[in-house]
Design a protein around this motif. Sequence first.
Motif, PDB file in Angstrom:
ATOM      1  N   LYS A  96      -2.935  -3.991  -7.491  1.00  7.05           N
ATOM      2  CA  LYS A  96      -2.104  -4.149  -6.294  1.00  7.05           C
ATOM      3  C   LYS A  96      -2.438  -5.636  -5.696  1.00  7.05           C
ATOM      4  O   LYS A  96      -3.683  -5.850  -5.852  1.00  7.05           O
ATOM      5  N   SER A  97      -1.655  -6.367  -5.365  1.00  6.45           N
ATOM      6  CA  SER A  97      -1.795  -7.591  -5.026  1.00  6.45           C
ATOM      7  C   SER A  97      -1.570  -7.981  -3.465  1.00  6.45           C
ATOM      8  O   SER A  97      -0.733  -7.651  -3.021  1.00  6.45           O
ATOM      9  N   THR A  98      -2.647  -8.577  -2.838  1.00  6.56           N
ATOM     10  CA  THR A  98      -2.649  -8.984  -1.682  1.00  6.56           C
ATOM     11  C   THR A  98      -3.684  -9.991  -1.286  1.00  6.56           C
ATOM     12  O   THR A  98      -4.638 -10.247  -2.003  1.00  6.56           O
ATOM     13  N   LYS A  99      -3.398 -11.082  -0.288  1.00  2.00           N
ATOM     14  CA  LYS A  99      -4.197 -12.252   0.053  1.00  2.00           C
ATOM     15  C   LYS A  99      -5.407 -11.368   0.583  1.00  2.00           C
ATOM     16  O   LYS A  99      -5.367 -10.312   1.140  1.00  2.00           O
ATOM     17  N   ILE A 100      -6.673 -12.091   0.327  1.00  2.00           N
ATOM     18  CA  ILE A 100      -7.758 -11.586   0.678  1.00  2.00           C
ATOM     19  C   ILE A 100      -8.056 -11.226   2.086  1.00  2.00           C
ATOM     20  O   ILE A 100      -8.634 -10.356   2.226  1.00  2.00           O
ATOM     21  N   THR A 101      -7.505 -11.959   3.042  1.00  2.00           N
ATOM     22  CA  THR A 101      -7.564 -11.646   4.328  1.00  2.00           C
ATOM     23  C   THR A 101      -6.897 -10.385   4.893  1.00  2.00           C
ATOM     24  O   THR A 101      -7.338  -9.742   5.988  1.00  2.00           O
ATOM     25  N   SER A 102      -5.974  -9.729   4.065  1.00  2.00           N
ATOM     26  CA  SER A 102      -5.573  -8.511   4.427  1.00  2.00           C
ATOM     27  C   SER A 102      -5.775  -7.507   3.289  1.00  2.00           C
ATOM     28  O   SER A 102      -5.210  -6.617   3.231  1.00  2.00           O
ATOM     29  N   PHE A 103      -6.742  -7.809   2.493  1.00  2.00           N
ATOM     30  CA  PHE A 103      -7.048  -6.859   1.149  1.00  2.00           C
ATOM     31  C   PHE A 103      -7.686  -5.686   1.787  1.00  2.00           C
ATOM     32  O   PHE A 103      -8.839  -5.699   2.422  1.00  2.00           O
ATOM     33  N   GLU A 104      -7.169  -4.446   1.629  1.00  2.18           N
ATOM     34  CA  GLU A 104      -7.754  -2.975   2.195  1.00  2.18           C
ATOM     35  C   GLU A 104      -8.901  -2.755   1.452  1.00  2.18           C
ATOM     36  O   GLU A 104      -8.655  -2.628  -0.069  1.00  2.18           O
ATOM     37  N   LEU A 105     -10.070  -2.216   1.822  1.00  2.00           N
ATOM     38  CA  LEU A 105     -11.033  -1.754   1.116  1.00  2.00           C
ATOM     39  C   LEU A 105     -10.694  -0.552  -0.107  1.00  2.00           C
ATOM     40  O   LEU A 105     -11.225  -0.577  -1.079  1.00  2.00           O
ATOM     41  N   ALA A 106      -9.740   0.200   0.530  1.00  2.00           N
ATOM     42  CA  ALA A 106      -9.461   1.144  -0.261  1.00  2.00           C
ATOM     43  C   ALA A 106      -8.692   0.774  -1.610  1.00  2.00           C
ATOM     44  O   ALA A 106      -8.847   1.434  -2.554  1.00  2.00           O
ATOM     45  N   ASP A 107      -7.993  -0.164  -1.364  1.00  2.11           N
ATOM     46  CA  ASP A 107      -7.250  -0.861  -2.702  1.00  2.11           C
ATOM     47  C   ASP A 107      -8.390  -1.306  -3.605  1.00  2.11           C
ATOM     48  O   ASP A 107      -8.289  -1.364  -4.822  1.00  2.11           O
TER      49      ASP A 107
END
Length: 261
Positions: A96-107
Amino acid sequence: MSNNQDQVAIVAGGAQNLGEHLSYRLAKEGYKVVVADLNFDNASQVAETIMQDYDTDALAVEVDVANEEKVTAMVEQVRERFDRIDVLVFNAGVAKSTKITSFELADWQSMVNVNLTGYFLCAREVAKVMVEQGSGNIIQINSKSGKVGSKHNAGYSSSKFGGVGLTQSLALDLAEHGVRVNSIMPGNLLKSPMFQSLIPSYAKKLGIAEDEVEKVYEEKVPMKRGCSYEDVANAVVFYASDQAAYMTGQSINVTGGQVMH
Ligand SMILES: NC(=O)c1ccc[n+]([C@@H]2O[C@H](COP(=O)([O-])OP(=O)(O)OC[C@H]3O[C@@H](n4cnc5c(N)ncnc54)[C@H](O)[C@@H]3O)[C@@H](O)[C@H]2O)c1
């Protein structure tokens, strides 16, 4: 007749896409194939196809590679059925790809659990059997993101980098037992659903339209094409064979020249 017909290969995460292709290729090479996956319906279909279309045996097993009990049970089931394990291909993976500032711990946790802890659990349980046998091959399907950091992919890349350390450490633990351990680092499998699912996020990070993403990724490759399932299968078959008898602890790039270290 292939000389692999008494050998047993497990493909963990073997029920679709790359893993499915690797299952068929190993069947074609004569291995008995255990298709192990979270998705038991797909795994059963792949095992059925192998038994119908290839001259070899197959078994479908339901497993969550991140669950210790389930992995132990899988290895027990394979032992009961085939009494040996020659090859483990650890292919299961999530991205799953997301920028670090919105990266969920669950992901983050789900990628570490499946991609890294899953590899540890499957390798550990299979290694017990291989040490007893005095032979075996463990092959991890990693990624070029296990060699170089990947923008908006902190969780995926970290879990894959960890796999390199695990491969090297397992290789050291198991060399004296005749067990080799190696990783394969494919480039982008552009046509795979996994890559396609990342396109919206990649379009955003590159500031381009979604239908331009594939082309941009092709252009990054010196050989100007994405990685194919068969490119990866060729490396798997090589590592599993005696042709690679002097190779262990390696992480080989299959990237069309995109990554060279
Ligand atoms: N698709 C790409 O571009 C690409 C590039 C480089 C490396 N890879 C790696 O190749 C491998 C296969 O990728 P793919 O594109 O075929 O992915 P995919 O998502 O299509 O297939 C992954 C398989 O793993 C199984 N799986 C997931 N979690 C599991 C779990 N907890 N327990 C058991 N099985 C589980 C899924 O059910 C599925 O069958 C992955 O390890 C991936 O990281 C993919």
